[in-house]
Motif scaffolding. Structure first.
Motif, mmCIF file in Angstrom:
data_model
loop_
_atom_site.group_PDB
_atom_site.id
_atom_site.type_symbol
_atom_site.label_atom_id
_atom_site.label_comp_id
_atom_site.label_asym_id
_atom_site.label_seq_id
_atom_site.Cartn_x
_atom_site.Cartn_y
_atom_site.Cartn_z
ATOM 1 N N ALA A 49 38.907 147.566 -21.378
ATOM 2 C CA ALA A 49 40.314 146.978 -21.635
ATOM 3 C C ALA A 49 41.246 147.161 -20.162
ATOM 4 O O ALA A 49 42.040 146.541 -19.924
ATOM 5 C CB ALA A 49 40.880 147.887 -22.593
ATOM 6 N N ALA A 50 40.476 147.973 -19.426
ATOM 7 C CA ALA A 50 41.194 148.286 -18.125
ATOM 8 C C ALA A 50 40.978 147.315 -16.993
ATOM 9 O O ALA A 50 41.618 147.351 -15.931
ATOM 10 C CB ALA A 50 40.843 149.793 -17.698
ATOM 11 N N LEU A 51 39.954 146.657 -17.229
ATOM 12 C CA LEU A 51 39.400 145.479 -16.352
ATOM 13 C C LEU A 51 40.307 144.310 -16.022
ATOM 14 O O LEU A 51 40.976 144.063 -17.084
ATOM 15 C CB LEU A 51 37.957 145.067 -16.632
ATOM 16 C CG LEU A 51 36.809 145.824 -16.565
ATOM 17 C CD1 LEU A 51 35.721 145.288 -16.927
ATOM 18 C CD2 LEU A 51 36.621 146.390 -15.087
ATOM 19 N N PRO A 52 40.339 143.894 -14.975
ATOM 20 C CA PRO A 52 41.467 142.729 -14.676
ATOM 21 C C PRO A 52 40.809 141.491 -15.497
ATOM 22 O O PRO A 52 39.728 141.337 -15.786
ATOM 23 C CB PRO A 52 41.325 142.380 -13.196
ATOM 24 C CG PRO A 52 40.651 143.611 -12.729
ATOM 25 C CD PRO A 52 40.078 144.301 -13.641
ATOM 26 N N SER A 53 41.790 140.520 -16.015
ATOM 27 C CA SER A 53 41.501 139.536 -16.730
ATOM 28 C C SER A 53 40.621 138.284 -15.960
ATOM 29 O O SER A 53 40.951 138.733 -14.618
ATOM 30 C CB SER A 53 42.526 138.789 -17.334
ATOM 31 O OG SER A 53 43.536 138.304 -16.504
ATOM 32 N N SER A 54 40.113 137.398 -16.341
ATOM 33 C CA SER A 54 39.666 136.406 -15.627
ATOM 34 C C SER A 54 40.569 135.479 -14.687
ATOM 35 O O SER A 54 40.480 134.863 -13.657
ATOM 36 C CB SER A 54 38.738 135.384 -16.572
ATOM 37 O OG SER A 54 37.710 135.849 -17.143
ATOM 38 N N LEU A 55 41.745 135.406 -15.322
ATOM 39 C CA LEU A 55 42.898 134.810 -14.860
ATOM 40 C C LEU A 55 43.388 135.459 -13.554
ATOM 41 O O LEU A 55 43.564 134.996 -12.450
ATOM 42 C CB LEU A 55 44.271 134.651 -15.630
ATOM 43 C CG LEU A 55 45.292 133.754 -15.207
ATOM 44 C CD1 LEU A 55 44.887 132.228 -14.715
ATOM 45 C CD2 LEU A 55 46.211 133.631 -16.303
ATOM 46 N N ASP A 56 43.344 136.688 -13.629
ATOM 47 C CA ASP A 56 43.562 137.637 -12.331
ATOM 48 C C ASP A 56 42.609 137.679 -11.112
ATOM 49 O O ASP A 56 43.011 137.431 -10.048
ATOM 50 C CB ASP A 56 43.778 139.021 -12.999
ATOM 51 C CG ASP A 56 44.860 139.591 -13.851
ATOM 52 O OD1 ASP A 56 45.798 138.909 -13.737
ATOM 53 O OD2 ASP A 56 44.603 140.704 -14.578
ATOM 54 N N TYR A 57 41.363 137.341 -11.583
ATOM 55 C CA TYR A 57 40.406 137.081 -10.597
ATOM 56 C C TYR A 57 40.515 135.918 -9.946
ATOM 57 O O TYR A 57 40.307 135.868 -8.905
ATOM 58 C CB TYR A 57 38.999 137.287 -11.191
ATOM 59 C CG TYR A 57 38.385 138.957 -11.298
ATOM 60 C CD1 TYR A 57 38.233 139.624 -10.157
ATOM 61 C CD2 TYR A 57 38.294 139.327 -12.699
ATOM 62 C CE1 TYR A 57 37.844 140.615 -10.281
ATOM 63 C CE2 TYR A 57 37.762 140.593 -12.738
ATOM 64 C CZ TYR A 57 37.615 141.213 -11.702
ATOM 65 O OH TYR A 57 37.281 142.605 -11.658
ATOM 66 N N LEU A 58 40.685 134.908 -10.819
ATOM 67 C CA LEU A 58 41.157 133.294 -10.108
ATOM 68 C C LEU A 58 42.277 133.109 -9.246
ATOM 69 O O LEU A 58 42.208 132.729 -8.305
ATOM 70 C CB LEU A 58 41.092 132.429 -11.186
ATOM 71 C CG LEU A 58 40.148 132.043 -12.116
ATOM 72 C CD1 LEU A 58 40.521 131.309 -13.333
ATOM 73 C CD2 LEU A 58 39.026 131.448 -11.201
ATOM 74 N N ARG A 59 43.356 134.002 -9.690
ATOM 75 C CA ARG A 59 44.497 134.169 -8.860
ATOM 76 C C ARG A 59 44.005 134.931 -7.410
ATOM 77 O O ARG A 59 44.742 134.305 -6.316
ATOM 78 C CB ARG A 59 45.560 134.905 -9.515
ATOM 79 C CG ARG A 59 46.168 133.899 -10.596
ATOM 80 C CD ARG A 59 47.393 134.729 -11.191
ATOM 81 N NE ARG A 59 48.105 133.845 -12.311
ATOM 82 C CZ ARG A 59 48.283 134.247 -13.360
ATOM 83 N NH1 ARG A 59 48.369 135.523 -13.803
ATOM 84 N NH2 ARG A 59 49.113 133.505 -14.315
ATOM 85 N N GLU A 60 43.282 135.906 -7.508
ATOM 86 C CA GLU A 60 43.146 136.571 -6.374
ATOM 87 C C GLU A 60 42.181 135.859 -5.501
ATOM 88 O O GLU A 60 42.391 135.867 -4.247
ATOM 89 C CB GLU A 60 42.516 137.979 -6.944
ATOM 90 C CG GLU A 60 42.142 139.029 -5.576
ATOM 91 C CD GLU A 60 41.561 140.146 -5.952
ATOM 92 O OE1 GLU A 60 40.683 140.797 -5.148
ATOM 93 O OE2 GLU A 60 41.951 140.820 -7.058
ATOM 94 N N THR A 61 41.369 135.242 -5.936
ATOM 95 C CA THR A 61 40.410 134.178 -5.210
ATOM 96 C C THR A 61 41.185 133.079 -4.565
ATOM 97 O O THR A 61 41.126 132.773 -3.439
ATOM 98 C CB THR A 61 39.212 133.644 -6.227
ATOM 99 O OG1 THR A 61 38.574 134.777 -6.766
ATOM 100 C CG2 THR A 61 38.576 132.675 -5.307
#
Length: 80
Positions: A49-61
């Motif tokens: 639950a504490a991990l970033p979402s896939s969307l967060d990773y995509l935005r960061e990338t």
């Protein structure tokens, strides 16, 4: 290792996150183990639950790629 042990190992590794210490010896019936995992979930929910979402990773990338492009363009402009 017998056929049931191989099936248990495959079930735990393919459909789970691997066995906890001593869990593999307790699996017994791989199908029942898997159905129990699905029905009751696991105790790792709070960890994930504490991990970033896939969307967060995509935005960061995307932001990282944009920053790299800007740096590359800046270096190219300075060379000219």
């Amino acid at each position: 290792m017998n056929a049931m042990g191989n099936a248990a190992t495959m079930a735990v590794n393919r459909f789970g996150l691997g066995a906890k210490p001593d869990e593999l010896a307790q699996v017994g019936n791989p199908r029942a183990w898997l159905e129990n995992q699905i029905a009751h979930g696991s105790d790792t929910g709070p960890l994930f639950a504490a991990l970033p979402s896939s969307l967060d990773y995509l935005r960061e990338t995307a932001q990282l790629q944009q920053a790299r492009r800007a740096l590359r363009d800046s270096v190219a402009a300075q060379r000219q």
